[in-house]
Motif scaffolding. Sequence first.
Motif, PDB file in Angstrom:
ATOM      1  N   MET A 146       0.833  -1.197   0.000  1.00  0.00           N
ATOM      2  CA  MET A 146       0.000   0.000   0.000  1.00  0.00           C
ATOM      3  C   MET A 146       0.873   1.255   0.000  1.00  0.00           C
ATOM      4  SD  MET A 146      -3.121  -1.099  -0.190  1.00  0.00           S
ATOM      5  CE  MET A 146      -2.328  -2.120  -1.424  1.00  0.00           C
ATOM      6  N   GLU A 147       1.549   1.472  -1.135  1.00  0.00           N
ATOM      7  CA  GLU A 147       2.402   2.634  -1.356  1.00  0.00           C
ATOM      8  C   GLU A 147       1.951   3.338  -2.628  1.00  0.00           C
ATOM      9  OE1 GLU A 147       4.584   3.481   0.814  1.00  0.00           O
ATOM     10  OE2 GLU A 147       4.946   1.654   1.979  1.00  0.00           O
ATOM     11  N   VAL A 148       2.152   4.658  -2.689  1.00  0.00           N
ATOM     12  CA  VAL A 148       1.676   5.445  -3.826  1.00  0.00           C
ATOM     13  C   VAL A 148       2.268   4.961  -5.148  1.00  0.00           C
ATOM     14  CG1 VAL A 148       1.653   7.734  -4.881  1.00  0.00           C
ATOM     15  CG2 VAL A 148       1.222   7.487  -2.426  1.00  0.00           C
ATOM     16  N   LEU A 149       3.582   4.689  -5.173  1.00  0.00           N
ATOM     17  CA  LEU A 149       4.234   4.308  -6.422  1.00  0.00           C
ATOM     18  C   LEU A 149       3.784   2.943  -6.931  1.00  0.00           C
ATOM     19  CD1 LEU A 149       7.893   5.565  -5.838  1.00  0.00           C
ATOM     20  CD2 LEU A 149       6.085   6.635  -7.192  1.00  0.00           C
ATOM     21  N   THR A 150       3.245   2.105  -6.063  1.00  0.00           N
ATOM     22  CA  THR A 150       2.802   0.785  -6.519  1.00  0.00           C
ATOM     23  C   THR A 150       1.601   0.897  -7.448  1.00  0.00           C
ATOM     24  OG1 THR A 150       1.377   0.477  -4.578  1.00  0.00           O
ATOM     25  CG2 THR A 150       3.617  -0.358  -4.431  1.00  0.00           C
ATOM     26  N   LEU A 151       0.819   1.959  -7.313  1.00  0.00           N
ATOM     27  CA  LEU A 151      -0.341   2.122  -8.193  1.00  0.00           C
ATOM     28  C   LEU A 151       0.104   2.341  -9.634  1.00  0.00           C
ATOM     29  CD1 LEU A 151      -2.633   4.355  -5.953  1.00  0.00           C
ATOM     30  CD2 LEU A 151      -2.817   1.902  -6.390  1.00  0.00           C
ATOM     31  N   GLN A 152       1.178   3.096  -9.818  1.00  0.00           N
ATOM     32  CA  GLN A 152       1.731   3.291 -11.152  1.00  0.00           C
ATOM     33  C   GLN A 152       2.225   1.954 -11.711  1.00  0.00           C
ATOM     34  OE1 GLN A 152       5.210   5.759 -11.293  1.00  0.00           O
ATOM     35  NE2 GLN A 152       5.213   5.925 -13.517  1.00  0.00           N
ATOM     36  N   GLY A 153       2.913   1.191 -10.879  1.00  0.00           N
ATOM     37  CA  GLY A 153       3.405  -0.116 -11.305  1.00  0.00           C
ATOM     38  C   GLY A 153       2.284  -1.078 -11.642  1.00  0.00           C
ATOM     39  N   LEU A 154       1.170  -0.985 -10.916  1.00  0.00           N
ATOM     40  CA  LEU A 154       0.035  -1.859 -11.179  1.00  0.00           C
ATOM     41  C   LEU A 154      -0.495  -1.643 -12.592  1.00  0.00           C
ATOM     42  CD1 LEU A 154      -2.100  -3.904 -10.274  1.00  0.00           C
ATOM     43  CD2 LEU A 154      -3.403  -1.983  -9.295  1.00  0.00           C
ATOM     44  N   GLY A 155      -0.548  -0.396 -13.018  1.00  0.00           N
ATOM     45  CA  GLY A 155      -0.997  -0.101 -14.377  1.00  0.00           C
ATOM     46  C   GLY A 155      -0.108  -0.758 -15.421  1.00  0.00           C
ATOM     47  N   GLN A 156       1.207  -0.750 -15.184  1.00  0.00           N
ATOM     48  CA  GLN A 156       2.144  -1.375 -16.115  1.00  0.00           C
ATOM     49  C   GLN A 156       1.946  -2.888 -16.157  1.00  0.00           C
ATOM     50  OE1 GLN A 156       5.809   0.045 -14.426  1.00  0.00           O
ATOM     51  NE2 GLN A 156       5.836   1.906 -15.655  1.00  0.00           N
TER      52      GLN A 156
END
Length: 249
Positions: A146-156
């Motif tokens: 549950m970190e902000v940057l993981t959301l960007q990675g999830l999209g990838q």
Amino acid sequence: MAAKIISVINQKGGTGKTTTTINLGCALATLGKKVLLVDLDPQANLSYSLGLTEPAGTLADVFTENKTFHEIKSERSGVSVLPGSNELVDIEISLVNQPERETFLKTILKEAKGYDYILIDCPPSLSLLTVNALAASDEVVIPLQMEVLTLQGLGQILNTISDVQKAFNPKLKVKGIVVVMFDKRRKLSQEIEEYLHENISEKVFENRIRLNVKLAEAPSFGQSILEYDRSSNGAKDYLALAAEFLASK
């Protein structure tokens, strides 16, 4: 009945990917399922975490046809394991110029008979080895901090899964997102989890994996969390996740 093949994937390191592969697999075995774990990560963290520091052979040997599937298979913590090694880096380079380079692992796993589930610990990158895993798989599990940057990675990750669906494996689907290293004391953890439920169409498993020091300690002893400390929150969380995993379609 053929085994269900599951890729455990996250392109970022240190996200609980290997921990989830091992402990979800061992929890499924505890619930009566026959499980094979595949260490496709050149870092071979899964193999090390289960005490396979000097295996008779590794997945790299099977890719090069120096050994067979059955010659490298080991038994640990109630599951079968295909060990990995850093030689998988060289394998990935050599695959680049091979015909049908995306389906080598799929061919290897045809030798896996009598299993209910095959869980693949993928490299922490969206690489050719990861594409091999996705091309061989029925479903994908995505551990997510549950970190902000993981959301960007999830999209990838979701874009890569979509690309593989179109090019090699139309049956591939996302089984679900597993919230890992969850700390209910952090407001950010709750906010990101709420965002996932509201904005992501993929399933988010209800059973979270709480932040738990025992989970970090277990690999040092070459054990799953269920062997190392069955009473820990980590063991309870993965058993609950396994039950939910089996119940979900």
